[in-house]
Scaffold this active site. Structure first.
Site: not given
Length: 291
Positions: A95, A97, A198
């Site tokens: 997706e 964003i 992370d």
């Protein structure tokens, strides 16, 4: 560019079908290992990550990490549409964003969302499978003791690699390993928590609603203070984030004194990826335990 467009069209077709043909492709991110491309189709936009890494499952592991995060937090995590290999490329199709300005409660929601993620717990530290942090292999063998896990599967592989690759001399390798017995009792005893793994400012983006979204994880079940320490290593997180986190999951006393030990891991990651500029930070932490 024509050949690249053929690649993008093949990936779109294999994962989304014939209706998702390519209208436009634009490079929006380029790092040492990955390229990020925005792919526009007649109906939607997608984010494509590609690389030439010899580890063929590296983006598959990232996709699995995204899925695990998405299942365990209310924060947005990009949907995965497919991953695999085409020609010489590993790819991950996600997706797209679109970033917007942060809402006033952005940092508060990020802190609460991370705390909720950490409430997902396991019996042991580690994960069912190994994965990666950036392009480095990350071992996740199940262990019931955090200090053992931290030393054996986080510090030792990377300090050893740094020595093997001649980034550090033998005497520093020995000095580093000599701090291990001094870490006994330093970590609060807590249940293994699901970590992003992370967590620095570059791996949190602002979505179209002005709310935080998590990307690029290196997930495993670890001590939750790892994520909090990593978030402070390179700055970029507002104090509202930490206050909101502690309103849900207060940290044990003297967290500040433990941050350097946790951050030996991301500093070793950066040493191995980017070279000796990160060695000074590691040396400074080691010296604290030599006195």
């Amino acid at each position: 560019m024509h050949d690249q467009n053929d690649l993008y069209e093949q990936i779109l077709f294999e994962n989304l079908g014939a209706d998702s043909f390519l209208k436009n492709a634009s490079l929006i991110a380029s790092g040492n290992h990955n390229q990020g491309i925005r792919l526009d189709t007649p109906s939607d936009s997608f984010f494509l990550k590609i690389n030439f890494e010899h580890e063929r499952d590296i983006l598959k592991k990232e996709a699995e990490g995204l899925d695990l995060l998405r299942a365990n937090t209310f924060l947005q995590v990009p949907q995965v549409f497919g991953f695999g290999r085409v020609g010489d490329y590993n790819y991950l199709l996600m997706e797209f964003i679109q970033s917007r300005r942060q809402n006033p409660n952005y940092w508060e929601n990020l802190g609460i969302g991370l705390a909720h993620l950490h409430l997902t717990q396991a019996q042991n530290f580690g994960l069912e499978e190994d994965n990666f942090i950036a392009s480095l292999h990350q071992r996740n063998l199940s262990t019931d003791n955090w200090l053992d896990f931290f030393i054996e599967f986080r510090l030792e592989p990377l300090i050893g690699k740094a020595y093997f690759d001649r980034l550090i001399p033998l005497d520093f390798l020995k000095r580093f390993q000599e701090i291990y017995p001094k870490l006994q009792g330093i970590f609060p005893k807590e249940q293994p928590a699901l970590l992003h793994g992370d967590l620095w400012s570059g791996n949190v983006i602002c979505n179209p609603e002005g709310q935080p979204a998590l990307i690029d994880p290196a997930v495993y079940f670890g001590h939750r203070e790892m994520d909090l320490a990593f978030s402070r290593l390179f700055g970029g997180f507002d104090q509202e984030f930490y206050d909101a986190y502690e309103s849900v999951l207060p940290l044990e006393p003297e967290f500040e004194s433990r941050m350097g030990i946790y951050n030996l891991y991301p500093l070793l990651v950066h040493l191995n990826l980017f070279g000796s500029a990160y060695l000074h930070g590691i040396e400074r932490i080691v010296k604290r335990f030599e006195n």
